[in-house]
Design a protein around this motif. Sequence first.
Motif, PDB file in Angstrom:
ATOM      1  N   VAL A 130       0.833  -1.206   0.000  1.00  0.00           N
ATOM      2  CA  VAL A 130       0.000   0.000   0.000  1.00  0.00           C
ATOM      3  C   VAL A 130       0.868   1.256   0.000  1.00  0.00           C
ATOM      4  O   VAL A 130       0.558   2.237  -0.691  1.00  0.00           O
ATOM      5  N   ALA A 131       1.972   1.244   0.740  1.00  0.00           N
ATOM      6  CA  ALA A 131       2.887   2.390   0.746  1.00  0.00           C
ATOM      7  C   ALA A 131       3.408   2.665  -0.660  1.00  0.00           C
ATOM      8  O   ALA A 131       3.449   3.812  -1.121  1.00  0.00           O
ATOM      9  N   SER A 132       3.797   1.615  -1.362  1.00  0.00           N
ATOM     10  CA  SER A 132       4.309   1.767  -2.717  1.00  0.00           C
ATOM     11  C   SER A 132       3.238   2.288  -3.666  1.00  0.00           C
ATOM     12  O   SER A 132       3.499   3.145  -4.514  1.00  0.00           O
ATOM     13  N   LEU A 133       2.017   1.790  -3.495  1.00  0.00           N
ATOM     14  CA  LEU A 133       0.920   2.238  -4.354  1.00  0.00           C
ATOM     15  C   LEU A 133       0.491   3.660  -4.039  1.00  0.00           C
ATOM     16  O   LEU A 133      -0.034   4.365  -4.909  1.00  0.00           O
ATOM     17  N   MET A 134       0.694   4.105  -2.791  1.00  0.00           N
ATOM     18  CA  MET A 134       0.444   5.515  -2.473  1.00  0.00           C
ATOM     19  C   MET A 134       1.324   6.418  -3.348  1.00  0.00           C
ATOM     20  O   MET A 134       0.865   7.411  -3.921  1.00  0.00           O
ATOM     21  N   ALA A 135       2.592   6.054  -3.419  1.00  0.00           N
ATOM     22  CA  ALA A 135       3.524   6.844  -4.220  1.00  0.00           C
ATOM     23  C   ALA A 135       3.181   6.746  -5.702  1.00  0.00           C
ATOM     24  O   ALA A 135       3.249   7.738  -6.442  1.00  0.00           O
ATOM     25  N   GLN A 136       2.808   5.560  -6.142  1.00  0.00           N
ATOM     26  CA  GLN A 136       2.458   5.396  -7.554  1.00  0.00           C
ATOM     27  C   GLN A 136       1.242   6.248  -7.924  1.00  0.00           C
ATOM     28  O   GLN A 136       1.201   6.868  -8.990  1.00  0.00           O
ATOM     29  N   GLY A 137       0.239   6.278  -7.036  1.00  0.00           N
ATOM     30  CA  GLY A 137      -0.946   7.088  -7.313  1.00  0.00           C
ATOM     31  C   GLY A 137      -0.603   8.544  -7.498  1.00  0.00           C
ATOM     32  O   GLY A 137      -1.153   9.226  -8.380  1.00  0.00           O
ATOM     33  N   ALA A 138       0.324   9.046  -6.685  1.00  0.00           N
ATOM     34  CA  ALA A 138       0.757  10.443  -6.824  1.00  0.00           C
ATOM     35  C   ALA A 138       1.514  10.647  -8.128  1.00  0.00           C
ATOM     36  O   ALA A 138       1.325  11.651  -8.825  1.00  0.00           O
ATOM     37  N   ARG A 139       2.386   9.700  -8.466  1.00  0.00           N
ATOM     38  CA  ARG A 139       3.175   9.856  -9.692  1.00  0.00           C
ATOM     39  C   ARG A 139       2.276   9.905 -10.917  1.00  0.00           C
ATOM     40  O   ARG A 139       2.449  10.750 -11.804  1.00  0.00           O
ATOM     41  N   ILE A 140       1.307   9.020 -10.975  1.00  0.00           N
ATOM     42  CA  ILE A 140       0.438   8.974 -12.149  1.00  0.00           C
ATOM     43  C   ILE A 140      -0.496  10.177 -12.185  1.00  0.00           C
ATOM     44  O   ILE A 140      -0.825  10.694 -13.260  1.00  0.00           O
ATOM     45  N   THR A 178       7.663  -0.537  -8.422  1.00  0.00           N
ATOM     46  CA  THR A 178       6.444  -0.321  -7.642  1.00  0.00           C
ATOM     47  C   THR A 178       5.976  -1.604  -6.972  1.00  0.00           C
ATOM     48  O   THR A 178       5.648  -1.618  -5.781  1.00  0.00           O
ATOM     49  N   PHE A 179       5.965  -2.685  -7.737  1.00  0.00           N
ATOM     50  CA  PHE A 179       5.435  -3.950  -7.226  1.00  0.00           C
ATOM     51  C   PHE A 179       6.523  -4.891  -6.716  1.00  0.00           C
ATOM     52  O   PHE A 179       6.239  -5.803  -5.939  1.00  0.00           O
ATOM     53  N   GLY A 180       7.762  -4.673  -7.153  1.00  0.00           N
ATOM     54  CA  GLY A 180       8.853  -5.530  -6.711  1.00  0.00           C
ATOM     55  C   GLY A 180       9.425  -5.142  -5.360  1.00  0.00           C
ATOM     56  O   GLY A 180       9.891  -6.013  -4.604  1.00  0.00           O
ATOM     57  N   SER A 181       9.386  -3.852  -5.023  1.00  0.00           N
ATOM     58  CA  SER A 181       9.964  -3.403  -3.752  1.00  0.00           C
ATOM     59  C   SER A 181       9.290  -4.042  -2.536  1.00  0.00           C
ATOM     60  O   SER A 181       9.989  -4.437  -1.594  1.00  0.00           O
ATOM     61  N   PRO A 182       7.960  -4.157  -2.498  1.00  0.00           N
ATOM     62  CA  PRO A 182       7.342  -4.848  -1.351  1.00  0.00           C
ATOM     63  C   PRO A 182       7.754  -6.319  -1.259  1.00  0.00           C
ATOM     64  O   PRO A 182       7.906  -6.859  -0.164  1.00  0.00           O
ATOM     65  N   VAL A 183       7.951  -6.969  -2.411  1.00  0.00           N
ATOM     66  CA  VAL A 183       8.376  -8.374  -2.396  1.00  0.00           C
ATOM     67  C   VAL A 183       9.794  -8.475  -1.850  1.00  0.00           C
ATOM     68  O   VAL A 183      10.117  -9.400  -1.091  1.00  0.00           O
ATOM     69  N   LEU A 184      10.639  -7.522  -2.207  1.00  0.00           N
ATOM     70  CA  LEU A 184      12.004  -7.493  -1.673  1.00  0.00           C
ATOM     71  C   LEU A 184      11.980  -7.407  -0.147  1.00  0.00           C
ATOM     72  O   LEU A 184      12.677  -8.166   0.546  1.00  0.00           O
ATOM     73  N   GLY A 185      11.190  -6.495   0.392  1.00  0.00           N
ATOM     74  CA  GLY A 185      11.111  -6.355   1.837  1.00  0.00           C
ATOM     75  C   GLY A 185      10.564  -7.595   2.511  1.00  0.00           C
ATOM     76  O   GLY A 185      11.078  -8.038   3.546  1.00  0.00           O
ATOM     77  N   ALA A 186       9.530  -8.194   1.912  1.00  0.00           N
ATOM     78  CA  ALA A 186       8.945  -9.403   2.489  1.00  0.00           C
ATOM     79  C   ALA A 186       9.959 -10.544   2.504  1.00  0.00           C
ATOM     80  O   ALA A 186      10.042 -11.304   3.479  1.00  0.00           O
ATOM     81  N   ALA A 187      10.743 -10.672   1.435  1.00  0.00           N
ATOM     82  CA  ALA A 187      11.754 -11.732   1.385  1.00  0.00           C
ATOM     83  C   ALA A 187      12.832 -11.519   2.442  1.00  0.00           C
ATOM     84  O   ALA A 187      13.292 -12.466   3.085  1.00  0.00           O
ATOM     85  N   ARG A 188      13.233 -10.269   2.637  1.00  0.00           N
ATOM     86  CA  ARG A 188      14.201  -9.982   3.698  1.00  0.00           C
ATOM     87  C   ARG A 188      13.620 -10.358   5.062  1.00  0.00           C
ATOM     88  O   ARG A 188      14.327 -10.905   5.923  1.00  0.00           O
ATOM     89  N   GLY A 189      12.350 -10.052   5.247  1.00  0.00           N
ATOM     90  CA  GLY A 189      11.701 -10.417   6.500  1.00  0.00           C
ATOM     91  C   GLY A 189      11.645 -11.919   6.698  1.00  0.00           C
ATOM     92  O   GLY A 189      11.848 -12.427   7.811  1.00  0.00           O
TER      93      GLY A 189
END
Length: 356
Positions: free
Chosen positions: A80-90, A227-238
Amino acid sequence: MPDLTGLLSAAEAAAEVAARHAATADTDRRLSDEVVETLITAGFARRFVPEHLGGAPVGFTELMESVATVAEGCASAGWVASLMAQGARISGYLPAEGQAEVWAKGPDTLVVVGFVSQGSVRAVDGGWVLSGDWPYVSGIEFSEWALLLADDGDGARFFAVPRPDYGITESWFTLGMRATGSHSLTLDEVFVPAHRSFPRDEMFLGRPAVSREPFHTAPLFAVNGLTFGSPVLGAARGALKLAARTLPARDAARTGFARAAGEIEAATLLLTRVAENADLGLYDDDRVRRASLDSALAVDLLAGAVERVFAEAGTRGQRETQPLNRVWRDVRVAAGHGALRFEPAAMRFTEPLLSA
């Protein structure tokens, strides 16, 4: 390397709150109001808002790391954090009058995006009338505006619609990423004036009609994987941190863990290259194709790494009540997103070879 201290500090604070609520968010299929407010306070909604409208622009590398930090605590919150930024960019591709209307209450306005072209569009005097359903609109429960993709007969366009004009149909019942609230948006004969619309190709090509902000000149495929890969990166680190707590002593488990750690690091390097090229404005065709490929490959590596540590965790780690179970489910669902599929990226990457 950019100085990420201030940004990461805000993201770390948001991650702590998100982590505390992660289990409940998964059960309730909804982020808590506290988590959403923390994401807003961290500044995700204003990351790509033009400065003259109160935004606090940052680079793609900074955003990638801050989203990943939040996603370590809760993958849905990072999404959701990533999509917040994407919504602003678009939203920055809107005409000036439309931008002013969307951000009339300030740069922390939450804009969601319906990327699946749906609904019916009818041209009328001064704009269009829209009706229909748009699925998979992440974060819709907390949104104040929505950007919806539809075809008016002359080509695909985005249309900005305020919250009072659209309804929400609960339709997001999934294995993982349950708290993203990616429900369906509904419209019934809603008028959208001309100043609240723009052609989709402007966003695809990174050629806004009005904005001259550097982050609006990025073609979609140069940054969409972030946009969609960054959350997966964080989840994998977790997932790796969770697996480390109960790592079995047997050689196979330790070998699998080490390989997963290497895969996550390799994925980080791939996504970092994508982000750094975007920050440098390197948007030639070859790099854009490479960005799409690198993002998809990185997510393949991340999904494989999480699958590996989950399998080695054994029955105890795979219990429904274990955090690793939740992260595994989240990554499986997130990695299946259309923007992260390897085959379309591979087709774009190899197209010049076939036409040479």
